[in-house]
Design an enzyme around this catalytic site. Structure first.
Site, PDB file in Angstrom:
ATOM      1  N   ASP A  26     -18.415 -27.701  17.821  1.00  0.00           N
ATOM      2  CA  ASP A  26     -19.083 -28.354  18.966  1.00  0.00           C
ATOM      3  C   ASP A  26     -20.134 -29.408  18.594  1.00  0.00           C
ATOM      4  OD1 ASP A  26     -17.540 -26.406  20.106  1.00  0.00           O
ATOM      5  OD2 ASP A  26     -19.175 -25.365  21.124  1.00  0.00           O
ATOM      6  N   LYS A 131     -12.206 -25.672  23.767  1.00  0.00           N
ATOM      7  CA  LYS A 131     -12.442 -24.274  24.141  1.00  0.00           C
ATOM      8  C   LYS A 131     -13.293 -24.204  25.403  1.00  0.00           C
ATOM      9  CE  LYS A 131     -16.338 -23.780  20.872  1.00  0.00           C
ATOM     10  NZ  LYS A 131     -17.407 -23.386  21.761  1.00  0.00           N
ATOM     11  N   CYS A 164     -22.676 -20.815  20.020  1.00  0.00           N
ATOM     12  CA  CYS A 164     -21.247 -20.964  19.720  1.00  0.00           C
ATOM     13  C   CYS A 164     -20.902 -20.633  18.269  1.00  0.00           C
ATOM     14  CB  CYS A 164     -20.778 -22.348  20.113  1.00  0.00           C
ATOM     15  SG  CYS A 164     -20.796 -22.556  21.907  1.00  0.00           S
TER      16      CYS A 164
END
Ligand code: TIU
Length: 230
Positions: A26, A131, A164
């Site tokens: 990310d 995701k 994350c």
């Protein structure tokens, strides 16, 4: 196949690079640049910028050796049908997921803010996992991709350490993948959560995985010389 020894906590590791992948979590403009989701949540995004240069150094070395590199992005479909209501309804309505910001609709796939920062932009040969959740295994084909390639070890980088990155490492650990988290290639809006997030991974003999700093990995990879992994 090149095998390397890597200094790490709680203990040094031997890694078969042909069975390893670099997973960059990310590193998106929405989290790292002003005007995105991170800032919308009230965070100081400059805290995340410090991970970019170490990530780039590891990414360059991984590419040089032919190590499998996988990027992830957190985000949702434009109709937000894959976003739980409580996630969408969090925070100020003007700055929620799906709201329009300076980098397009916040955390929506296809929008400029959802994409990866230019410094770490994926090559076309590098898979990108979109995701909907915090963990990179949840509702994605990441596990399938790793099993198809015979991968058992993940070098993990990205943001944020306690959200994350930690969620992905825990998911990976339960699925039998060994994680080596690169401490300086991860970052958090909260320095204390970054430290705690790493401490939780390596505690109890490495209950979720191992932690090392990128210079240790780079030293081990440099020792491989010009041998190609794949
Ligand atoms: N807010 C925060 O710390 N993180 C996220 O929302 N997503 C990720 O960590 N990628």
């Amino acid at each position: 196949m090149p095998r390397v020894r890597i200094e790490a906590e709680p203990a040094a590791l031997v890694v078969d690079l042909a069975a390893a992948a670099l997973v960059i979590i990310d590193m998106q403009r929405d989290f790292l640049e002003p005007g995105g989701f991170g800032e919308a949540l009230g965070n100081d995004v400059t805290r995340l910028r410090r991970a970019v240069a170490p990530c780039k150094a590891v990414l360059d070395e991984a590419r040089r050796l032919g190590l499998l590199v996988i990027h992830t992005r957190e985000g949702h479909r434009p109709d937000l049908s894959d976003a739980p209501r409580h996630k969408v309804e969090r925070g100020d309505p003007a700055n929620r997921i799906g709201a329009r910001g300076p980098m397009g609709r916040i955390l929506v796939r296809g929008e400029p803010g959802h994409d990866i920062v230019p410094e770490l932009y994926p090559l076309t040969s590098e898979p990108v996992i979109d995701k909907p959740g915090k963990g990179a295994f949840y509702q994605t084909d990441l596990e399938l991709m790793l099993r198809n390639r015979g991968i058992d070890t993940l070098f993990v980088a990205g943001v944020t350490t306690e959200v994350c990155v930690n969620t992905t490492v825990r998911e990976a650990n339960d699925r039998g993948f060994r994680c080596i988290v690169l401490s300086d290639c991860c970052a958090s809006y909260f320095p204390e959560f970054h430290d705690a997030g790493l401490a939780m991974i390596k505690a109890q003999g490495g209950i979720f995985g191992s932690v090392t700093a990128s210079p240790h990995l780079l030293r081990s990879l440099a020792a491989v010389g010009n041998q190609k992994i794949a």
